[in-house]
Design a protein around this motif. Structure first.
Motif, short mmCIF file in Angstrom:
data_model
loop_
_atom_site.label_atom_id
_atom_site.label_comp_id
_atom_site.label_asym_id
_atom_site.label_seq_id
_atom_site.Cartn_x
_atom_site.Cartn_y
_atom_site.Cartn_z
N THR A 28 4.69 -1.20 -0.90
CA THR A 28 6.13 -1.39 -0.72
C THR A 28 6.42 -2.41 0.38
OG1 THR A 28 6.12 0.55 0.72
CG2 THR A 28 6.79 0.89 -1.56
N TYR A 29 5.44 -2.69 1.22
CA TYR A 29 5.64 -3.70 2.26
C TYR A 29 5.77 -5.11 1.69
CZ TYR A 29 4.46 -0.30 5.90
OH TYR A 29 4.46 0.78 6.74
N THR A 30 5.35 -5.30 0.44
CA THR A 30 5.44 -6.63 -0.17
C THR A 30 6.82 -6.90 -0.75
OG1 THR A 30 4.69 -5.86 -2.33
CG2 THR A 30 2.99 -6.50 -0.75
N PHE A 31 7.72 -5.93 -0.61
CA PHE A 31 9.08 -6.10 -1.10
C PHE A 31 10.05 -6.15 0.07
CE2 PHE A 31 7.49 -5.54 -5.19
CZ PHE A 31 6.77 -4.36 -5.28
N THR A 32 11.00 -7.06 -0.01
CA THR A 32 12.01 -7.13 1.04
C THR A 32 12.98 -5.96 0.94
OG1 THR A 32 13.72 -8.50 2.05
CG2 THR A 32 13.47 -8.67 -0.33
N ALA A 33 13.17 -5.46 -0.25
CA ALA A 33 14.04 -4.30 -0.44
C ALA A 33 13.71 -3.63 -1.76
CB ALA A 33 15.51 -4.72 -0.44
N ALA A 49 21.82 2.80 -4.43
CA ALA A 49 21.31 2.86 -3.06
C ALA A 49 20.17 1.88 -2.92
CB ALA A 49 20.84 4.27 -2.71
N ALA A 50 19.99 1.37 -1.70
CA ALA A 50 18.90 0.44 -1.43
C ALA A 50 18.35 0.68 -0.05
CB ALA A 50 19.38 -0.99 -1.56
N ILE A 51 17.08 0.32 0.12
CA ILE A 51 16.42 0.44 1.41
C ILE A 51 15.61 -0.82 1.65
CG2 ILE A 51 14.47 1.73 0.39
CD1 ILE A 51 14.37 3.30 3.09
N THR A 52 15.75 -1.40 2.85
CA THR A 52 15.03 -2.63 3.16
C THR A 52 13.65 -2.31 3.72
OG1 THR A 52 15.77 -2.78 5.44
CG2 THR A 52 17.24 -3.68 3.75
N SER A 53 12.86 -3.33 3.89
CA SER A 53 11.53 -3.14 4.46
C SER A 53 11.61 -2.61 5.88
CB SER A 53 10.75 -4.45 4.44
OG SER A 53 11.43 -5.43 5.21
N ASN A 73 5.60 4.75 2.37
CA ASN A 73 4.80 3.53 2.22
C ASN A 73 3.34 3.85 1.87
OD1 ASN A 73 6.98 1.81 2.79
ND2 ASN A 73 6.67 2.11 4.99
N ALA A 74 2.85 4.95 2.33
CA ALA A 74 1.46 5.32 2.04
C ALA A 74 1.26 5.59 0.55
CB ALA A 74 1.07 6.55 2.85
N ASN A 96 14.43 -0.76 -8.68
CA ASN A 96 14.37 -2.20 -8.51
C ASN A 96 13.62 -2.56 -7.24
OD1 ASN A 96 16.01 -4.66 -7.00
ND2 ASN A 96 15.61 -5.07 -9.15
N ALA A 97 12.89 -3.65 -7.30
CA ALA A 97 12.19 -4.15 -6.13
C ALA A 97 12.33 -5.67 -6.07
CB ALA A 97 10.71 -3.76 -6.17
N LYS A 98 12.56 -6.17 -4.87
CA LYS A 98 12.74 -7.61 -4.68
C LYS A 98 11.65 -8.14 -3.78
CE LYS A 98 17.73 -7.15 -5.20
NZ LYS A 98 17.65 -7.38 -6.66
N GLY A 99 10.94 -9.16 -4.26
CA GLY A 99 9.88 -9.76 -3.49
C GLY A 99 10.42 -10.61 -2.35
N TRP A 100 9.58 -10.88 -1.37
CA TRP A 100 10.01 -11.66 -0.20
C TRP A 100 10.38 -13.08 -0.56
CZ3 TRP A 100 11.16 -9.87 4.52
CH2 TRP A 100 10.71 -8.60 4.86
N LEU A 101 9.61 -13.72 -1.38
CA LEU A 101 9.89 -15.12 -1.73
C LEU A 101 10.48 -15.24 -3.13
CD1 LEU A 101 6.68 -16.85 -0.30
CD2 LEU A 101 8.97 -16.70 0.72
N ALA A 102 10.04 -14.40 -4.01
CA ALA A 102 10.52 -14.46 -5.39
C ALA A 102 10.19 -13.14 -6.06
CB ALA A 102 9.86 -15.62 -6.14
#
Length: 116
Positions: A28-33, A49-53, A73-74, A96-102
């Motif tokens: 989950t650390y590879t996603f910005t949110a 609802a959403a949660i950021t890194s 995260n574990a 839904n998951a959003k990547g840091w760059l794309a």
């Protein structure tokens, strides 16, 4: 390719509770949110609802005080705890998951039905 697998949906009476889970195929650390959306019949998909890194959360006004988003995260997993469910919460819920760059990734959806 990222996979998001949801579980935990079902049929519940009004006033009841459910917990949805979304397990990601990578950290989950590879996603910005990460977040949960829902789509009811005849309606547009909406953010629930959403949660950021960093752990910041935001909620739709309609669920504030009733739903809680969290993550482990574990376990590469995001949860949505839904309390005091109402008939208007009936919908297909999508992770839904959003990547840091794309990247904008979606799960297959899980049905939540609240009977009144």
């Amino acid at each position: 390719q990222v996979q998001l697998v949801e579980s935990g949906g079902g049929l519940v009476q009004a006033g009841g509770s459910l917990r949805l889970s979304c397990e990601a195929s990578r950290s989950t650390y590879t996603f910005t949110a990460m977040g949960w959306y829902r789509q009811a019949p005849g309606k547009q998909r909406e953010l629930v609802a959403a949660i950021t890194s960093g752990g910041s959360t935001n909620y739709a006004d309609s669920v504030k005080g009733r739903f809680t988003i969290s993550r482990d995260n574990a376990k590469n997993t995001v949860y949505l705890r839904m309390n005091s469910l109402k008939s208007e919460d009936t919908a297909v819920y999508y992770c839904n998951a959003k990547g840091w760059l794309a990247g904008d990734y979606w799960g297959q959806g899980t049905q939540v039905t609240v009977s009144s």
